[in-house]
Design an enzyme around this catalytic site. Structure first.
Site, PDB file in Angstrom:
ATOM      1  N   LYS A   6      49.324  58.890  71.028  1.00  0.00           N
ATOM      2  CA  LYS A   6      48.205  59.168  71.923  1.00  0.00           C
ATOM      3  C   LYS A   6      47.435  60.399  71.465  1.00  0.00           C
ATOM      4  O   LYS A   6      46.196  60.389  71.403  1.00  0.00           O
ATOM      5  CB  LYS A   6      48.697  59.366  73.357  1.00  0.00           C
ATOM      6  CG  LYS A   6      47.571  59.530  74.368  1.00  0.00           C
ATOM      7  CD  LYS A   6      48.081  59.851  75.760  1.00  0.00           C
ATOM      8  CE  LYS A   6      48.491  61.302  75.861  1.00  0.00           C
ATOM      9  NZ  LYS A   6      48.810  61.711  77.253  1.00  0.00           N
ATOM     10  N   ASP A  51      46.463  56.803  78.156  1.00  0.00           N
ATOM     11  CA  ASP A  51      47.261  57.661  79.022  1.00  0.00           C
ATOM     12  C   ASP A  51      47.523  56.941  80.342  1.00  0.00           C
ATOM     13  O   ASP A  51      47.262  55.745  80.471  1.00  0.00           O
ATOM     14  CB  ASP A  51      46.557  59.001  79.237  1.00  0.00           C
ATOM     15  CG  ASP A  51      45.283  58.868  80.068  1.00  0.00           C
ATOM     16  OD1 ASP A  51      44.852  57.726  80.341  1.00  0.00           O
ATOM     17  OD2 ASP A  51      44.722  59.902  80.461  1.00  0.00           O
TER      18      ASP A  51
END
Length: 214
Positions: free
Chosen positions: A124, A142
């Protein structure tokens, strides 16, 4: 989890997002690729607002890997002590700074694999840096994007990897560059977790969420 929306519906959703916010921006403050890596690494399980408050003073004195090393672990820890898990995060920032100096001449690499090899940098984080600094159409999923993808039907998936793949597969190419920012901002301010603001939502007539609020 809503069922997967069709291509025309998804295109209309992102057309509306683009009309409302043509150039969406990330909310983490940074001055270069290095400070962006540090900010995103510090933001795990923390708010962008909290990270920004801590890093303003930090980046004023340490905005390169070498300056971070010169600052030292104790001073870095003191700067970020208001952030959750700050001790481990500070150690990771020092380690990744050393690697950047030793292996990359003090520069941040622009490949996902190289970024993910840095301590404290996961997929991420790497995707955020690739997207925000190098304008790669990378999708950093997320909790907000995972929720919006599943709730709306834009990119339903059982885990973040599946949601990431479905964004890549189903969101039209011309919206890929900013898709992650539109989705995260939508999840942060409109499609919130407990009481989504459906009445104020610009895609409520297209969304697949069955339990819309009044």
């Amino acid at each position: 989890m809503a069922r997967q929306l069709d291509y025309p519906t998804i295109r209309e959703i992102f057309t509306r997002f683009q009309a409302a916010e043509p150039e969406p921006q990330g909310e983490l403050e940074h001055v270069n690729a290095f400070t962006l890596v540090v900010a995103v690494a510090l933001s795990a399980q923390a708010t962008d607002k909290g990270v920004n408050k801590a890093t303003r003073g930090l980046f004023a004195v340490a905005d390169t890997p070498q300056k971070m090393l010169d600052l030292g672990l104790d001073a870095l820890t003191d700067h970020v002590k208001s952030i959750g898990l700050y001790r481990q995060k500070a150690k990771n920032v020092m380690k990744l700074s050393q690697i950047l100096v030793d292996d990359y001449g003090g520069e941040v690499p622009n490949s996902r694999a190289a970024l993910q090899s840095l301590p404290g940098v996961g997929r991420k984080t790497a995707n955020v840096v690739l997207n925000m600094w190098w304008a790669h159409p990378a999708q950093a999923v997320d909790t907000h994007i995972f929720r919006v993808g599943n709730r709306t039907g834009i990119a339903p998936g059982k885990d973040v990897d599946q949601v990431e793949r479905r964004i890549e597969d189903h969101v039209p190419a011309d919206f890929q560059r900013h898709a992650h920012h539109w989705l995260i901002l939508h999840g942060r301010y409109t499609c919130v977790a407990r009481k989504p603001k459906c009445a104020a939502c610009l895609i409520r007539d297209l969304c697949g969420f069955e339990d819309k609020t009044l």
